[in-house]
Design a protein around this motif. Structure first.
Motif, short mmCIF file in Angstrom:
data_model
loop_
_atom_site.label_atom_id
_atom_site.label_comp_id
_atom_site.label_asym_id
_atom_site.label_seq_id
_atom_site.Cartn_x
_atom_site.Cartn_y
_atom_site.Cartn_z
N GLU A 1 15.55 45.51 15.17
CA GLU A 1 14.41 45.86 16.02
C GLU A 1 13.62 44.63 16.43
OE1 GLU A 1 12.26 48.73 13.71
OE2 GLU A 1 13.64 50.37 14.23
N TRP A 2 13.47 43.68 15.49
CA TRP A 2 12.74 42.45 15.83
C TRP A 2 13.49 41.67 16.90
CZ3 TRP A 2 13.80 37.26 15.86
CH2 TRP A 2 12.69 36.41 16.00
N LEU A 3 14.79 41.52 16.73
CA LEU A 3 15.58 40.78 17.69
C LEU A 3 15.52 41.42 19.08
CD1 LEU A 3 18.86 39.65 15.87
CD2 LEU A 3 17.32 38.20 17.22
N TYR A 4 15.65 42.74 19.13
CA TYR A 4 15.64 43.43 20.42
C TYR A 4 14.30 43.21 21.12
CZ TYR A 4 16.42 46.88 24.05
OH TYR A 4 16.58 47.48 25.27
N ASP A 5 13.21 43.35 20.38
CA ASP A 5 11.88 43.17 20.97
C ASP A 5 11.71 41.77 21.54
OD1 ASP A 5 11.14 45.72 20.38
OD2 ASP A 5 9.91 45.21 18.64
N VAL A 6 12.08 40.75 20.76
CA VAL A 6 11.88 39.37 21.20
C VAL A 6 12.81 39.02 22.35
CG1 VAL A 6 11.97 36.96 20.50
CG2 VAL A 6 11.04 38.66 18.94
N LEU A 7 14.08 39.37 22.23
CA LEU A 7 15.05 39.05 23.28
C LEU A 7 14.67 39.69 24.61
CD1 LEU A 7 18.32 39.49 21.19
CD2 LEU A 7 17.57 37.34 22.24
N SER A 8 14.26 40.95 24.57
CA SER A 8 13.89 41.64 25.81
C SER A 8 12.55 41.16 26.35
CB SER A 8 13.86 43.16 25.57
OG SER A 8 12.98 43.51 24.53
N HIS A 9 11.59 40.90 25.46
CA HIS A 9 10.27 40.45 25.90
C HIS A 9 10.35 39.12 26.64
CE1 HIS A 9 5.85 40.12 25.69
NE2 HIS A 9 6.06 38.83 25.49
N TYR A 10 11.18 38.20 26.13
CA TYR A 10 11.28 36.87 26.73
C TYR A 10 12.52 36.70 27.61
CZ TYR A 10 7.50 35.49 23.61
OH TYR A 10 6.30 35.39 22.97
N ASP A 11 13.30 37.78 27.80
CA ASP A 11 14.52 37.73 28.60
C ASP A 11 15.43 36.59 28.12
OD1 ASP A 11 16.36 38.41 30.53
OD2 ASP A 11 15.38 37.26 32.13
N MET A 12 15.78 36.65 26.85
CA MET A 12 16.48 35.55 26.20
C MET A 12 17.97 35.81 25.97
SD MET A 12 14.94 32.77 25.60
CE MET A 12 13.37 32.30 26.30
N ALA A 13 18.53 36.87 26.52
CA ALA A 13 19.93 37.18 26.26
C ALA A 13 20.83 36.02 26.72
CB ALA A 13 20.34 38.48 26.95
N GLN A 14 20.65 35.57 27.95
CA GLN A 14 21.53 34.53 28.47
C GLN A 14 21.35 33.20 27.75
OE1 GLN A 14 22.34 34.26 32.74
NE2 GLN A 14 21.89 32.07 32.66
#
Length: 290
Positions: free
Chosen positions: A36-49
């Protein structure tokens, strides 16, 4: 710092030993909070790529319908550290993206860091967030960490480079992908940053080896602030011995010799803490001229 909480049954039976730390990967009891922490941070900052590129992950991750979810649950039986590497890369990418950002954005990132550190601490993970929030590192004993913090503070009072080298040495020794050789080298540089200007101010090419020789040959010129058994200032034999230990222990400094050998992680960790002691002592004038 590890969690201070104890189970009810442990408290009733008087058990005081700390829970063993989880040293590899993300254990099952931390899977959901971490996901849940990872999903929140990755989506909030658009960090997937950025994270996928940094870790050189297969293209299917970014082609997925929800790349954030793919990264948040990413696992590999052959690489139990992969989830930790995703967390580490996420912290690093966010830190990089926030350089020069507005105060409120930096505070939001700091809140995410505190949340993650709480999860890792309460879950007795062997890993913690680094001091600057840019990645993960292995958790250190609290007493040792306090000694390290004091050394960094003392070193910074004499030379910024000493503190910087000491921080880098710590990261290289305790990061999730340790580099013992780099950690040892940085540890020596940290000591040189405070010792060379003090003991070899006019030397064109000062080194810790030359500092060691200077102190060894000039033992009669220096003393410690701590007293010996007679009550007089102690001699500097201990300083010479510790500097010699650190200098001679770097067996990968030169190749091809009969005693050349790779630096082990255990040796690197010892070198970092040895350097911390020396930086603290030299920076706080624990050794002085008579």
């Amino acid at each position: 710092m590890t969690s201070k909480w104890r189970r009810l049954t442990d408290r009733l039976t008087g058990k005081t030993e700390p829970e063993p730390l989880w040293t590899e990967g993300v254990p099952d009891h931390l899977d959901v909070p971490i996901r849940e922490w990872l999903y929140d941070v990755l989506s909030h900052y658009d960090m997937a790529q950025p994270v996928a590129v940094r870790l050189k992950l297969p293209s299917r991750i970014l082609k997925a319908r929800d790349p954030y979810a793919e990264l948040a649950v990413l696992d590999d039986p052959k690489n139990p550290m992969l989830r930790l590497e995703v967390i580490d890369a996420t912290l690093g990418c966010v830190q990089q993206a926030l350089q020069g950002a507005a105060w409120q954005h930096i505070q939001t990132a700091a809140s995410y860091v505190r949340q993650l550190e709480g999860i890792l601490r309460e879950g007795d993970s062997a890993f913690t967030v680094s001091e600057d929030g840019s990645g993960l590192e292995r958790r250190m004993d609290e007493t040792l960490h306090a000694t390290y913090d004091k050394a960094v503070e003392a070193g910074a009072s004499k030379a910024d480079t000493a503190a910087n080298h000491l921080r880098a040495a710590f990261t290289e020794a305790y990061g999730i992908k340790p580099d013992p050789s780099a950690a040892y080298s940085r540890a020596i540089k940290a000591v040189e940053a405070v010792a060379n200007p003090l003991f070899l101010p006019n030397a064109p090419e000062p080194t810790l080896g030359k500092v060691r020789a200077h102190l060894d040959q000039g033992r009669h010129k220096y003393e410690m602030v701590i007293a010996d058994k007679t009550g007089a200032p102690a001699d500097i034999d201990a300083i010479v011995a510790i500097v010699s230990l650190l200098w001679h222990g770097q067996r990968d400094r030169h190749e091809g010799g009969p005693t050349s050998a790779p630096v082990t992680l255990e040796a690197a960790e010892t070198a970092v803490h040895t350097a911390a002691i020396l930086v603290h002592w030299i920076s706080s004038d624990s050794i002085r001229k008579k």
